[in-house]
Design a protein around this motif. Structure first.
Motif, mmCIF file in Angstrom:
data_model
loop_
_atom_site.group_PDB
_atom_site.id
_atom_site.type_symbol
_atom_site.label_atom_id
_atom_site.label_comp_id
_atom_site.label_asym_id
_atom_site.label_seq_id
_atom_site.Cartn_x
_atom_site.Cartn_y
_atom_site.Cartn_z
ATOM 1 N N PHE A 105 45.151 29.016 43.447
ATOM 2 C CA PHE A 105 44.504 28.500 45.143
ATOM 3 C C PHE A 105 45.495 28.454 45.770
ATOM 4 O O PHE A 105 46.766 28.662 45.818
ATOM 5 C CB PHE A 105 43.656 27.896 44.914
ATOM 6 N N ILE A 111 38.227 21.549 42.050
ATOM 7 C CA ILE A 111 38.558 22.897 42.650
ATOM 8 C C ILE A 111 36.887 22.610 43.386
ATOM 9 O O ILE A 111 36.796 23.147 44.701
ATOM 10 C CB ILE A 111 38.152 23.820 41.948
ATOM 11 N N TRP A 150 39.973 26.626 51.967
ATOM 12 C CA TRP A 150 40.491 27.183 50.840
ATOM 13 C C TRP A 150 40.117 28.152 50.319
ATOM 14 O O TRP A 150 39.398 29.145 50.882
ATOM 15 C CB TRP A 150 39.542 26.052 50.446
ATOM 16 N N VAL A 182 40.242 31.062 47.031
ATOM 17 C CA VAL A 182 40.817 31.867 45.621
ATOM 18 C C VAL A 182 41.846 32.277 45.138
ATOM 19 O O VAL A 182 40.876 33.450 46.542
ATOM 20 C CB VAL A 182 39.064 32.247 44.922
ATOM 21 N N ASP A 198 40.515 33.315 40.076
ATOM 22 C CA ASP A 198 40.275 32.698 40.089
ATOM 23 C C ASP A 198 40.244 31.929 38.564
ATOM 24 O O ASP A 198 40.489 31.097 38.068
ATOM 25 C CB ASP A 198 38.370 32.983 40.043
#
Length: 314
Positions: A37, A16, A27, A29, A32
């Protein structure tokens, strides 16, 4: 926790961190704690013609004995093209069982998009929006009123005609770098109630003046055994679709969530999507529209790797 789980967790965290470093704002999130993702992949970062959003959930068994649970999101990606791309990703997993494969997946998708852009085929007709655009728009009141007035629904003839405004609850605000996010939730059983809830919320001057009011709803139609669902970005590109997907993951029904964001002048990047979904998730759990986050995460992890969920996209 078993030794294998500890090792998998460490390898996931390392992967990650690497993906976030390599892809930056591509990228994102989503959740979490549940390790969900999204990676935005384009044929050309500066002038994208073709784009796919790869959403992944990392089960506890990954990368040791299980692949990521994934979903490919792109309005133009259908039929044989979707099947071919899915097969390519699954072949990569089979060839690299036990290894971290997210980077390989992303670059494979990018290669496919680059090859597609080099053909004579025109790109999809998609209106482009810049990140966190229109943050200084002075005509907010008009936009909010217009959003309610133009909200047209094709109501099923079997849908219940309910005139009563459902109760609306408000969540605890989250503030980050002067931007504030707050979720609002209401039980709804027909599209007319969705419109009523929006109109009621926009009566509040603070909510009406929010930079974005992102919303999504899911209504279960008993007669057809299907869901009537939709979402709205309200200028925050892809936020409505992410919110709706969260509701699908949590398996909620007959509920509407609106997340208001007041922009504070500092760009948050992908963190804004995390706050939007966290606000929504918290209020859905708090008001008992769903099971606990832990149970929802386990439920998601049980889905088959090939499952392609249908959802509304804007």
């Amino acid at each position: 926790m078993a030794e294998g789980d500890v090792g998998s967790d460490q390898r996931q965290n390392e992967e990650i961190e690497a993906m976030a470093a390599i892809y930056g704002e591509e990228w994102c999130v989503i959740d979490d704690s549940a390790k969900i993702f999204c990676i935005r992949i384009s044929d050309n970062i500066d002038d994208p013609k073709w784009t796919v959003c790869l959403q992944v959930n990392l089960p506890s068994e990954y990368p040791g004995t299980a692949p990521p649970v994934y979903q490919l999101n792109a309005p133009w990606l259908k039929g044989q093209e979707r099947a071919d791309l899915s097969n390519s990703l699954e072949e990569i997993y089979i060839q690299n069982i036990g290894e971290s494969i997210l980077y390989l997946w992303v670059e494979k998708i990018r290669d496919v998009l680059i090859q597609k852009s080099q053909t004579a085929e025109p790109g999809p007709d998609v209106k482009k929006k810049t990140e966190e655009e229109d943050v200084e728009c002075e005509n907010v009141e008009y936009q909010r009123e217009n959003a309610v007035q133009t909200l047209d629904f094709n109501i099923s003839e079997h849908a219940p005609e309910i005139e009563e405004l459902p109760p609306v609850d408000h969540g605890v605000p989250i503030t980050d770098r002067r931007s504030t996010f707050q979720a609002h939730v209401a039980p709804v059983v027909c599209p007319k109630q969705v419109k009523m809830v929006l109109a009621k919320l926009y009566e509040n001057k603070k909510i009406a003046s929010a930079t974005h009011n992102i919303y999504a709803y899911r209504i279960y139609c008993e007669d057809k055994q299907t869901f009537l669902q939709d979402c709205e970005d309200d200028g925050e590109t892809a936020a409505g679709g992410r919110l709706l997907h969260l509701m699908e993951i949590l398996n909620v029904k007959n509920v509407m969530v609106v997340v208001s964001r007041w922009y504070g002048g500092i760009l948050l990047g992908p963190d804004r999507f995390k706050h939007i979904n966290n606000c929504a998730r918290n209020i859905l759990v708090e008001k008992n529209f769903t099971s606990s986050p832990e149970e929802s995460s386990k439920s998601l992890g049980k889905k088959k790797v090939k499952k392609d969920k249908k959802r509304s996209e804007h």
